[in-house]
Design a protein around this motif. Sequence first.
Motif, PDB file in Angstrom:
ATOM      1  N   SER A   5      -3.085  -9.976   3.839  1.00 18.48           N
ATOM      2  CA  SER A   5      -3.088 -10.419   3.144  1.00 18.48           C
ATOM      3  C   SER A   5      -4.150 -11.659   2.478  1.00 18.48           C
ATOM      4  O   SER A   5      -4.685 -12.563   3.539  1.00 18.48           O
TER       5      SER A   5
ATOM      6  N   ALA B 293      -5.881  -9.064  -2.218  1.00 24.28           N
ATOM      7  CA  ALA B 293      -5.627  -7.566  -1.901  1.00 24.28           C
ATOM      8  C   ALA B 293      -5.402  -7.686  -0.528  1.00 24.28           C
ATOM      9  O   ALA B 293      -4.970  -8.624  -0.066  1.00 24.28           O
TER      10      ALA B 293
ATOM     11  N   VAL C 124      -3.806  -5.153   3.394  1.00 24.88           N
ATOM     12  CA  VAL C 124      -4.337  -4.357   4.042  1.00 24.88           C
ATOM     13  C   VAL C 124      -2.329  -3.537   4.469  1.00 24.88           C
ATOM     14  O   VAL C 124      -2.311  -4.711   5.034  1.00 24.88           O
TER      15      VAL C 124
ATOM     16  N   ILE D 182      -3.517   4.176   7.444  1.00 25.04           N
ATOM     17  CA  ILE D 182      -3.761   2.985   7.296  1.00 25.04           C
ATOM     18  C   ILE D 182      -4.139   2.638   5.423  1.00 25.04           C
ATOM     19  O   ILE D 182      -4.586   3.595   5.631  1.00 25.04           O
TER      20      ILE D 182
ATOM     21  N   GLU E  48       1.248  -6.130   7.494  1.00 28.09           N
ATOM     22  CA  GLU E  48       0.578  -6.637   6.280  1.00 28.09           C
ATOM     23  C   GLU E  48      -0.703  -7.161   6.487  1.00 28.09           C
ATOM     24  O   GLU E  48       0.426  -8.681   7.221  1.00 28.09           O
TER      25      GLU E  48
ATOM     26  N   VAL F  35      -0.938  -1.570   7.753  1.00 29.27           N
ATOM     27  CA  VAL F  35      -0.974  -0.814   8.865  1.00 29.27           C
ATOM     28  C   VAL F  35       0.100   0.153   9.506  1.00 29.27           C
ATOM     29  O   VAL F  35       0.947  -1.033   9.988  1.00 29.27           O
TER      30      VAL F  35
ATOM     31  N   SER G  84       1.059  -1.160   0.086  1.00 29.62           N
ATOM     32  CA  SER G  84      -0.464  -0.083   0.117  1.00 29.62           C
ATOM     33  C   SER G  84       0.575   1.258  -0.279  1.00 29.62           C
ATOM     34  O   SER G  84       2.469   1.242  -0.368  1.00 29.62           O
TER      35      SER G  84
ATOM     36  N   ALA H 260      -3.898   0.046   1.764  1.00 34.18           N
ATOM     37  CA  ALA H 260      -4.549  -0.972   1.144  1.00 34.18           C
ATOM     38  C   ALA H 260      -4.265  -1.095  -0.565  1.00 34.18           C
ATOM     39  O   ALA H 260      -4.059   0.053  -0.971  1.00 34.18           O
ATOM     40  N   SER H 261      -4.319  -2.303  -1.114  1.00 36.53           N
ATOM     41  CA  SER H 261      -4.353  -2.785  -2.453  1.00 36.53           C
ATOM     42  C   SER H 261      -4.680  -3.732  -3.127  1.00 36.53           C
ATOM     43  O   SER H 261      -5.024  -3.785  -1.841  1.00 36.53           O
TER      44      SER H 261
END
Length: 308
Positions: free
Chosen positions: A91, A80, A82, A59, A89, A84, A52, A61-62
Amino acid sequence: MRFLPPALAAATLALCSPWALADTGKLLLTGGVSSIDGAAGGGLTPWAVIGSNATAREIGASAAATRVSTQDYGLSVVGAAVGVFERLELSAAKQDFNAGPTAALAGLGVTPGQHIKMDIFGAKLRVAGDAVLDSDNWMPQIAVGLEHKRVHAGSMGPVLSALGAKDRGTDVYANATKLFLAQSLLVNGTLRYTKANQTGLLGFGGALGKDSYRLMPELSVAYLLRKDLAIGAEVRFKPNNLEPVGNAVFGANSGALREDSWKDLFVAWAPSKNFSLTLAYVDLGRIAPGLVSGRKQTGGYLSAQIAF
């Protein structure tokens, strides 16, 4: 002699190198792309970076979609992650493997055109270092992670079970990523504790004493040609659990179920801070070569990612 503080030194180096700061304050492409297992890194292996565009107080996301095609097989992945606070991370990824050549196993009840699907849930924790702030010394960014995988093999399930492969497993890994900012070079090394066959698509472990976890290395290198364009290479070694079982079933030294390391040569392009494309040539070695006349599997890889 007075030394610059690490943050100021990194900023100074950034101005002198092709690496460019995204609007969020994170260097473009230093967060990697989404790997086939969902974690941030290269296409085939995770890096110690947190995915991200989020920085230490954010925070992010990807999400990514990936397609790999070889002579006999195809793999589609959606995933996907996230990030933090640039520390943790989380996933998830869903893989869909077109196992067309398994039609040769119709006599064993395998459905022609069978697809093998796998769910992957991952977590990665940065434990030391900062790839950017430590770019003026030899300290790499270090992370530890795990990936829990469950394969849904459909009509291939009884075959994998007969080979001694289980339908779920958990990989544990540690990696170190070093960014040489002034040289526009990134190097990553990963050690994975695993018993996954073809990363888990053919189950985990095998019969004949091949049901133990093993440490397998993974290596990546990336060079930034300009602020939005990187080239690189990766190799991912794998445990080859099923070859002894295949030799027992199909004949000594047949190599019918031999497993090779996976390699790629890639180009990653980030036209903006929120979007990147990765194109690669992949060499996946042999995948169930007894079904495809021993052919090695080479082909193309294309992945698109959005990140915030």
